[in-house]
Design a protein around this motif. Structure first.
Motif, PDB file in Angstrom:
ATOM      1  N   LEU A   1       0.899  -1.151   0.129  1.00  0.00           N
ATOM      2  CA  LEU A   1       0.044  -0.158  -0.087  1.00  0.00           C
ATOM      3  C   LEU A   1       1.065   1.224   0.010  1.00  0.00           C
ATOM      4  CD1 LEU A   1      -1.859  -2.321   1.151  1.00  0.00           C
ATOM      5  CD2 LEU A   1      -2.891  -1.064   2.363  1.00  0.00           C
ATOM      6  N   PRO A   2       1.263   1.589  -1.195  1.00  0.00           N
ATOM      7  CA  PRO A   2       2.211   2.842  -1.444  1.00  0.00           C
ATOM      8  C   PRO A   2       1.806   4.225  -0.946  1.00  0.00           C
ATOM      9  CG  PRO A   2       1.416   2.244  -3.435  1.00  0.00           C
ATOM     10  CD  PRO A   2       0.764   1.214  -2.509  1.00  0.00           C
ATOM     11  N   LEU A   3       1.496   4.591   0.311  1.00  0.00           N
ATOM     12  CA  LEU A   3       0.912   5.918   0.714  1.00  0.00           C
ATOM     13  C   LEU A   3       1.817   6.822   0.679  1.00  0.00           C
ATOM     14  CD1 LEU A   3      -1.337   3.816   1.431  1.00  0.00           C
ATOM     15  CD2 LEU A   3      -1.981   5.450   3.342  1.00  0.00           C
ATOM     16  N   ALA A   4       3.315   6.686   0.789  1.00  0.00           N
ATOM     17  CA  ALA A   4       4.343   7.680   0.854  1.00  0.00           C
ATOM     18  C   ALA A   4       4.189   8.785   0.019  1.00  0.00           C
ATOM     19  CB  ALA A   4       5.817   6.975   1.028  1.00  0.00           C
ATOM     20  N   CYS A   5       4.040   9.876   0.038  1.00  0.00           N
ATOM     21  CA  CYS A   5       3.735  10.857  -0.931  1.00  0.00           C
ATOM     22  C   CYS A   5       3.639  12.550  -0.554  1.00  0.00           C
ATOM     23  CB  CYS A   5       2.266  10.887  -1.298  1.00  0.00           C
ATOM     24  SG  CYS A   5       1.620  11.739  -2.721  1.00  0.00           S
ATOM     25  N   LEU A   6       4.322  13.278  -1.119  1.00  0.00           N
ATOM     26  CA  LEU A   6       4.100  14.591  -0.961  1.00  0.00           C
ATOM     27  C   LEU A   6       2.669  14.991  -1.397  1.00  0.00           C
ATOM     28  CD1 LEU A   6       7.415  16.747  -2.140  1.00  0.00           C
ATOM     29  CD2 LEU A   6       6.736  15.699   0.134  1.00  0.00           C
ATOM     30  N   THR A   7       1.792  15.089  -0.563  1.00  0.00           N
ATOM     31  CA  THR A   7       0.254  15.342  -0.960  1.00  0.00           C
ATOM     32  C   THR A   7      -0.220  16.840  -1.087  1.00  0.00           C
ATOM     33  OG1 THR A   7       0.213  13.008   0.336  1.00  0.00           O
ATOM     34  CG2 THR A   7      -1.828  14.472  -0.343  1.00  0.00           C
ATOM     35  N   GLY A   8      -0.802  16.922  -2.104  1.00  0.00           N
ATOM     36  CA  GLY A   8      -1.459  18.234  -2.603  1.00  0.00           C
ATOM     37  C   GLY A   8      -0.509  18.788  -3.486  1.00  0.00           C
ATOM     38  N   ALA A   9      -1.363  19.862  -4.362  1.00  0.00           N
ATOM     39  CA  ALA A   9      -0.861  20.569  -5.254  1.00  0.00           C
ATOM     40  C   ALA A   9       0.426  21.780  -4.618  1.00  0.00           C
ATOM     41  CB  ALA A   9      -1.837  21.346  -5.899  1.00  0.00           C
ATOM     42  N   PRO A  10      -0.021  22.349  -3.613  1.00  0.00           N
ATOM     43  CA  PRO A  10       0.884  23.214  -3.254  1.00  0.00           C
ATOM     44  C   PRO A  10       2.271  22.996  -2.890  1.00  0.00           C
ATOM     45  CG  PRO A  10      -1.133  23.836  -2.161  1.00  0.00           C
ATOM     46  CD  PRO A  10      -1.101  22.557  -2.756  1.00  0.00           C
ATOM     47  N   VAL A  11       2.439  21.756  -2.019  1.00  0.00           N
ATOM     48  CA  VAL A  11       3.842  21.282  -1.775  1.00  0.00           C
ATOM     49  C   VAL A  11       4.347  20.614  -2.964  1.00  0.00           C
ATOM     50  CG1 VAL A  11       2.845  18.966  -1.107  1.00  0.00           C
ATOM     51  CG2 VAL A  11       5.057  19.825   0.158  1.00  0.00           C
ATOM     52  N   CYS A  12       3.780  19.988  -3.880  1.00  0.00           N
ATOM     53  CA  CYS A  12       4.533  19.538  -5.178  1.00  0.00           C
ATOM     54  C   CYS A  12       4.996  20.523  -6.078  1.00  0.00           C
ATOM     55  CB  CYS A  12       3.389  18.566  -5.668  1.00  0.00           C
ATOM     56  SG  CYS A  12       2.884  16.749  -4.874  1.00  0.00           S
ATOM     57  N   GLU A  13       4.329  21.733  -6.081  1.00  0.00           N
ATOM     58  CA  GLU A  13       4.698  22.668  -7.095  1.00  0.00           C
ATOM     59  C   GLU A  13       6.051  23.414  -6.284  1.00  0.00           C
ATOM     60  OE1 GLU A  13       3.437  23.376  -9.781  1.00  0.00           O
ATOM     61  OE2 GLU A  13       1.689  22.230  -9.784  1.00  0.00           O
ATOM     62  N   LYS A  14       6.035  23.400  -4.970  1.00  0.00           N
ATOM     63  CA  LYS A  14       7.078  23.977  -4.390  1.00  0.00           C
ATOM     64  C   LYS A  14       8.038  22.700  -4.305  1.00  0.00           C
ATOM     65  CE  LYS A  14       8.200  25.582   0.168  1.00  0.00           C
ATOM     66  NZ  LYS A  14       7.846  25.802   1.513  1.00  0.00           N
ATOM     67  N   ASN A  15       8.103  21.751  -4.576  1.00  0.00           N
ATOM     68  CA  ASN A  15       9.532  20.863  -4.709  1.00  0.00           C
ATOM     69  C   ASN A  15       8.962  19.698  -5.868  1.00  0.00           C
ATOM     70  OD1 ASN A  15      10.487  21.613  -1.642  1.00  0.00           O
ATOM     71  ND2 ASN A  15       8.397  20.954  -1.505  1.00  0.00           N
ATOM     72  N   PRO A  16       9.024  20.258  -6.695  1.00  0.00           N
ATOM     73  CA  PRO A  16       8.711  19.295  -8.005  1.00  0.00           C
ATOM     74  C   PRO A  16       9.626  18.142  -8.119  1.00  0.00           C
ATOM     75  CG  PRO A  16       9.756  21.498  -8.697  1.00  0.00           C
ATOM     76  CD  PRO A  16       9.565  21.509  -7.255  1.00  0.00           C
ATOM     77  N   GLU A  17      10.894  18.286  -8.046  1.00  0.00           N
ATOM     78  CA  GLU A  17      11.885  16.916  -8.402  1.00  0.00           C
ATOM     79  C   GLU A  17      11.558  15.948  -7.095  1.00  0.00           C
ATOM     80  OE1 GLU A  17      15.700  18.466  -8.893  1.00  0.00           O
ATOM     81  OE2 GLU A  17      15.435  19.478 -10.704  1.00  0.00           O
ATOM     82  N   LEU A  18      11.463  16.639  -5.934  1.00  0.00           N
ATOM     83  CA  LEU A  18      11.236  15.667  -4.802  1.00  0.00           C
ATOM     84  C   LEU A  18      10.026  15.094  -4.853  1.00  0.00           C
ATOM     85  CD1 LEU A  18      12.136  14.524  -1.933  1.00  0.00           C
ATOM     86  CD2 LEU A  18      11.075  16.436  -0.861  1.00  0.00           C
ATOM     87  N   ALA A  19       8.892  15.700  -5.359  1.00  0.00           N
ATOM     88  CA  ALA A  19       7.418  15.075  -5.689  1.00  0.00           C
ATOM     89  C   ALA A  19       7.676  13.963  -6.551  1.00  0.00           C
ATOM     90  CB  ALA A  19       6.408  16.183  -6.092  1.00  0.00           C
ATOM     91  N   ARG A  20       8.334  14.212  -7.749  1.00  0.00           N
ATOM     92  CA  ARG A  20       8.455  13.176  -8.662  1.00  0.00           C
ATOM     93  C   ARG A  20       9.260  11.786  -8.073  1.00  0.00           C
ATOM     94  NH1 ARG A  20       8.227  11.477 -13.794  1.00  0.00           N
ATOM     95  NH2 ARG A  20       6.812  13.182 -14.336  1.00  0.00           N
ATOM     96  N   ALA A  21      10.241  11.992  -7.323  1.00  0.00           N
ATOM     97  CA  ALA A  21      11.162  10.951  -6.742  1.00  0.00           C
ATOM     98  C   ALA A  21      10.214  10.254  -5.651  1.00  0.00           C
ATOM     99  CB  ALA A  21      12.146  11.660  -6.040  1.00  0.00           C
ATOM    100  N   ILE A  22       9.373  10.866  -4.789  1.00  0.00           N
ATOM    101  CA  ILE A  22       8.389  10.120  -3.994  1.00  0.00           C
ATOM    102  C   ILE A  22       7.178   9.541  -4.444  1.00  0.00           C
ATOM    103  CG2 ILE A  22       7.153  10.267  -1.542  1.00  0.00           C
ATOM    104  CD1 ILE A  22       9.276  12.434  -0.649  1.00  0.00           C
ATOM    105  N   ASN A  23       6.601  10.405  -5.075  1.00  0.00           N
ATOM    106  CA  ASN A  23       5.323  10.139  -5.750  1.00  0.00           C
ATOM    107  C   ASN A  23       5.140   9.213  -6.819  1.00  0.00           C
ATOM    108  OD1 ASN A  23       4.913  12.220  -3.789  1.00  0.00           O
ATOM    109  ND2 ASN A  23       3.564  13.218  -4.884  1.00  0.00           N
ATOM    110  N   HIS A  24       6.215   9.337  -7.709  1.00  0.00           N
ATOM    111  CA  HIS A  24       6.391   8.254  -8.779  1.00  0.00           C
ATOM    112  C   HIS A  24       7.553   7.530  -8.702  1.00  0.00           C
ATOM    113  CE1 HIS A  24       5.799   7.151 -12.898  1.00  0.00           C
ATOM    114  NE2 HIS A  24       7.126   7.650 -13.231  1.00  0.00           N
ATOM    115  N   GLN A  25       8.495   7.816  -8.713  1.00  0.00           N
ATOM    116  CA  GLN A  25       9.785   6.950  -9.109  1.00  0.00           C
ATOM    117  C   GLN A  25       9.984   5.897  -8.038  1.00  0.00           C
ATOM    118  OE1 GLN A  25      11.655   7.190 -12.219  1.00  0.00           O
ATOM    119  NE2 GLN A  25      12.262   5.124 -11.364  1.00  0.00           N
ATOM    120  N   SER A  26       9.660   6.190  -6.734  1.00  0.00           N
ATOM    121  CA  SER A  26       9.755   5.068  -5.901  1.00  0.00           C
ATOM    122  C   SER A  26       8.863   4.064  -6.043  1.00  0.00           C
ATOM    123  CB  SER A  26       9.439   5.946  -4.135  1.00  0.00           C
ATOM    124  OG  SER A  26       8.275   6.137  -3.967  1.00  0.00           O
TER     125      SER A  26
END
Length: 309
Positions: free
Chosen positions: A73-98
Motif C-alpha cells: 500500500l504505497p501511501l508515501a507521498c508529497l500530498t497536494g498541489a502546493p507542496v508538489c509545486e514547491k518541490n517538483p523534483e522531490l515530488a516526482r522522486a517520492i510520488n512516482h519513481q519510488s
C-alpha cells in the motif's frame, strides 16, 4: 497477511495501521517521519507491528520488506498541489519513481493497492465522472498520480482507488484539506472568505478512506485489475454547500464571498462512486458526523507539526 504500508505515519496511514492490526494482519509500517509526528505508540506492544524509519526513495532500506509482503500500500507521498509545486523534483522522486522502483522488486503474486486521486478529472463538466471519464489533471501533483497509476495498472495484480478529498480527525492531522481547512477557519476566526464557491468537489472521511483497502483485500478476486472512485456520494457538493453544512455546526460562522479572487485549485467536478458501492462497500462516516468530530478536535487547538507544507 503481511501488509507493507509506506507513509504509515501519515494522515491516512495511521488509520490503516489501526484497521489492519485490528483485522489480524501483520503490518510493516514505513515512514521517514519528516513532519516529526508522534504517532503509532499505541501499537508498540503489538508483535504484529513492524516499524522502520526510512526514506521511501532509498529502495535498499526496505527491499527486504518488499520481497516478503503479500500486499503493498504505497501511501508515501508529497500530498497536494502546493507542496508538489514547491518541490517538483522531490515530488516526482517520492510520488512516482519510488513506486515504479518498488514494482520491479515485487513478484506477480504480490498485490498493489494504489492511492490515486479523483483530482485527475480536473474539470469534469456537468456529467458525473466515472472510471471511464477522461483524465485532465491540472496540477503537478495530479499529473504525477495519473502517470503512476498507469504504471501500477500495467501489472496484473493491482488496483487503483481514485479518492475524493479526505476530511476528518486522524492521529496525524492535516489542515490543508478543504473541509478541515474550512472547519478550522470557522472555529478559529468565525469567518470563511470564499473564492469561486460554485466549484464542485467530492469528499470522503479518512476512516472510510482506510476501510476501502481492507474491503479490497477481502474481495480481491472480484476487484483486482480495476479502478474505483471512492467518495461519499452524499458529499458531492459545491464549496458554498460545504460552508452551509459547516454553518450548521458553527452557527456564528460568517461566509464572505470574494468575487475578485480566484481559487488557485481549479478542480470542478462531480463524481460517481457507484462502481465501488456495487462491490458492497459503503461509507460509515457522514459529512455532519465528520464536522462534529472536527469541532471537538479543534477545541484543543493545533501544533506546528500539523502541516503538510
Amino acid at each position: 497477511m503481511k501488509i507493507l504500508i509506506t507513509g504509515a505515519a501519515g494522515y491516512k496511514g495511521t488509520q490503516l495501521v489501526d484497521l489492519m492490526l485490528a483485522s489480524g494482519h501483520e503490518v510493516f509500517a514505513l515512514d521517514d517521519f519528516r513532519y516529526n509526528q508522534k504517532v503509532l505508540q499505541n501499537h508498540f506492544k503489538n508483535p504484529k507491528l513492524h516499524l522502520r524509519k526510512a526514506d521511501v526513495c532509498d529502495l535498499n532500506s526496505y527491499e527486504d520488506w518488499l520481497k516478503q509482503c503479500d500486499a503493498l500500500l504505497p501511501l508515501a507521498c508529497l500530498t497536494g498541489a502546493p507542496v508538489c509545486e514547491k518541490n517538483p523534483e522531490l515530488a516526482r522522486a517520492i510520488n512516482h519513481q519510488s513506486i515504479v522502483d518498488s514494482l520491479k522488486v515485487l513478484s506477480k503474486n504480490q498485490m498493489v493497492l494504489f492511492p490515486m486521486t479523483n483530482s485527475g478529472y480536473g474539470v469534469g463538466g456537468e456529467a458525473y465522472c466515472d472510471e471511464n471519464s477522461p483524465l485532465t489533471p491540472l496540477s503537478h501533483y495530479a499529473k504525477l498520480k495519473v502517470e503512476t497509476e498507469q504504471e501500477v495498472l500495467a501489472r496484473e495484480n493491482s488496483l487503483s482507488f481514485r479518492f475524493a478529498t479526505l476530511f476528518g480527525a486522524s492521529y496525524r492531522m492535516r489542515y490543508d484539506l478543504l473541509v478541515n481547512d474550512f472547519m478550522w477557519k470557522a472555529m478559529d476566526s468565525g469567518e470563511i472568505h470564499l473564492f469561486e464557491g460554485h466549484f464542485r468537489r467530492n469528499f470522503l472521511h479518512v476512516l472510510d478512506g482506510a476501510r476501502v483497502y481492507l474491503h479490497a483485500l477481502n474481495n480481491w478476486d472480484q476487484m483486482r485489475g480495476q479502478i474505483f472512485n471512492v467518495g461519499l456520494s452524499s458529499a458531492n457538493m459545491t464549496k458554498l454547500d460545504l460552508c452551509s453544512e459547516i454553518q450548521k455546526v458553527v452557527p456564528h460562522l460568517q461566509i464572505t464571498a470574494n468575487e475578485s479572487m480566484k481559487d488557485p485549485d481549479k478542480r470542478d467536478y462531480v463524481v460517481s462512486n457507484q462502481k465501488i458501492e456495487m462491490t458492497g462497500f459503503s461509507c460509515e462516516m457522514t459529512l455532519p458526523q465528520g464536522l462534529a468530530e472536527l469541532k471537538k478536535l479543534f477545541i484543543l487547538g493545533r501544533s506546528k507539526e500539523d502541516s503538510n507544507q
